[in-house]
Design a protein around this motif. Sequence first.
Motif, PDB file in Angstrom:
ATOM      1  N   PHE A  59      26.498  21.196   5.666  1.00 45.62           N
ATOM      2  CA  PHE A  59      26.468  22.601   5.250  1.00 45.62           C
ATOM      3  C   PHE A  59      27.868  23.198   5.310  1.00 45.62           C
ATOM      4  O   PHE A  59      28.311  23.898   4.400  1.00 45.62           O
ATOM      5  CB  PHE A  59      25.529  23.407   6.156  1.00 45.62           C
ATOM      6  N   GLU A  60      28.560  22.935   6.389  1.00 42.62           N
ATOM      7  CA  GLU A  60      29.892  23.486   6.573  1.00 42.62           C
ATOM      8  C   GLU A  60      30.868  22.979   5.519  1.00 42.62           C
ATOM      9  O   GLU A  60      31.668  23.742   4.975  1.00 42.62           O
ATOM     10  CB  GLU A  60      30.400  23.140   7.978  1.00 42.62           C
ATOM     11  N   ALA A  61      30.800  21.676   5.221  1.00 43.15           N
ATOM     12  CA  ALA A  61      31.684  21.094   4.206  1.00 43.15           C
ATOM     13  C   ALA A  61      31.376  21.665   2.823  1.00 43.15           C
ATOM     14  O   ALA A  61      32.283  21.942   2.023  1.00 43.15           O
ATOM     15  CB  ALA A  61      31.536  19.574   4.201  1.00 43.15           C
ATOM     16  N   HIS A  62      30.079  21.839   2.548  1.00 46.68           N
ATOM     17  CA  HIS A  62      29.644  22.412   1.265  1.00 46.68           C
ATOM     18  C   HIS A  62      30.203  23.821   1.097  1.00 46.68           C
ATOM     19  O   HIS A  62      30.775  24.164   0.052  1.00 46.68           O
ATOM     20  CB  HIS A  62      28.117  22.423   1.212  1.00 46.68           C
ATOM     21  N   LYS A  67      34.093  27.621  -1.197  1.00 50.15           N
ATOM     22  CA  LYS A  67      34.935  28.778  -0.882  1.00 50.15           C
ATOM     23  C   LYS A  67      36.339  28.566  -1.430  1.00 50.15           C
ATOM     24  O   LYS A  67      36.916  29.456  -2.084  1.00 50.15           O
ATOM     25  CB  LYS A  67      34.984  28.996   0.638  1.00 50.15           C
ATOM     26  N   GLU A  68      36.888  27.385  -1.208  1.00 51.05           N
ATOM     27  CA  GLU A  68      38.231  27.080  -1.698  1.00 51.05           C
ATOM     28  C   GLU A  68      38.259  27.056  -3.226  1.00 51.05           C
ATOM     29  O   GLU A  68      39.186  27.595  -3.847  1.00 51.05           O
ATOM     30  CB  GLU A  68      38.687  25.733  -1.138  1.00 51.05           C
ATOM     31  N   ASN A  69      37.254  26.426  -3.838  1.00 52.66           N
ATOM     32  CA  ASN A  69      37.199  26.365  -5.302  1.00 52.66           C
ATOM     33  C   ASN A  69      37.096  27.755  -5.914  1.00 52.66           C
ATOM     34  O   ASN A  69      37.808  28.093  -6.868  1.00 52.66           O
ATOM     35  CB  ASN A  69      36.008  25.521  -5.755  1.00 52.66           C
ATOM     36  N   SER A  70      36.177  28.558  -5.388  1.00 48.96           N
ATOM     37  CA  SER A  70      35.942  29.881  -5.973  1.00 48.96           C
ATOM     38  C   SER A  70      37.169  30.777  -5.832  1.00 48.96           C
ATOM     39  O   SER A  70      37.506  31.534  -6.753  1.00 48.96           O
ATOM     40  CB  SER A  70      34.727  30.541  -5.324  1.00 48.96           C
ATOM     41  N   GLU A  71      37.858  30.695  -4.709  1.00 46.52           N
ATOM     42  CA  GLU A  71      39.053  31.515  -4.518  1.00 46.52           C
ATOM     43  C   GLU A  71      40.174  31.100  -5.465  1.00 46.52           C
ATOM     44  O   GLU A  71      40.852  31.950  -6.057  1.00 46.52           O
ATOM     45  CB  GLU A  71      39.520  31.411  -3.064  1.00 46.52           C
TER      46      GLU A  71
END
Length: 251
Positions: A59-62, A67-71
């Motif tokens: 879950f955390e990795a997902h 988060k990184e991709n969307s930012e």
Amino acid sequence: MAFRTIIAFIRSEREARRVIGAARLIASSSERTHIIGLYTIPSPIVYADPTGFADTTLFEAHEQRHKENSEAITALFNAEMARGTISHEFRIVRCESSSPSAGVTQSALRADIIIAGQPDPNDPDSVNDVTDPLVMESGRPVLFVPYKTALPEKIDRVVVAFNGKREASRAAFDSLPLLLKAESVDIVWVDPKKSIDPSVDIPGTPLSDALRRHGVNVNPHIIESHGEIYRQNFAAADRRKQCIAICDGRL
């Protein structure tokens, strides 16, 4: 007639510029045009470990990955759109399923057209094929941007691959804003069945006539394949002009 609200569905930084570029290419210069950049976060697929418990690190990795991709994609979208004057916004949507296309179909009612990238086998974030879900479930026209083809500066020529069926006819009429902007439009029917209408010399003529009444500069053509793939004028579009192809119920 123009596309006023355009959804640019972006899954990775690698495909972002071509999807954004395509959205800007077909956008009207009218102040009423609005482009919505969209990134979707699918629900994670979590498998139980040998003890029967879910591994929370998945879950955390997902979450961290998206988060990184969307930012990164949000920043890239805003930077690219700032180069013009078209109204725009960026949305991040969470999906109720593991399919990234589900978030797009939730937003589709607000748009005239959806633009997405063709799945790129060299891009892990866009390799999943969302073609069928977007076309079959969104209820909106969908334009897929090839990952190997450079975007044209403008749309001079459009080729409509037609087979006389409902899906092809729907795609042609859904693309009217593109057809009206083009200098020329060719309706191409490969290996057509013999028409039972004696007044139709070339299959596809009735569609051509209907589009012509809208002001489209259109002509029908037929190609006899003789069992081979046609590799001449229409297969490579036209080397002298830029071209966009419309077929199979999708743009």
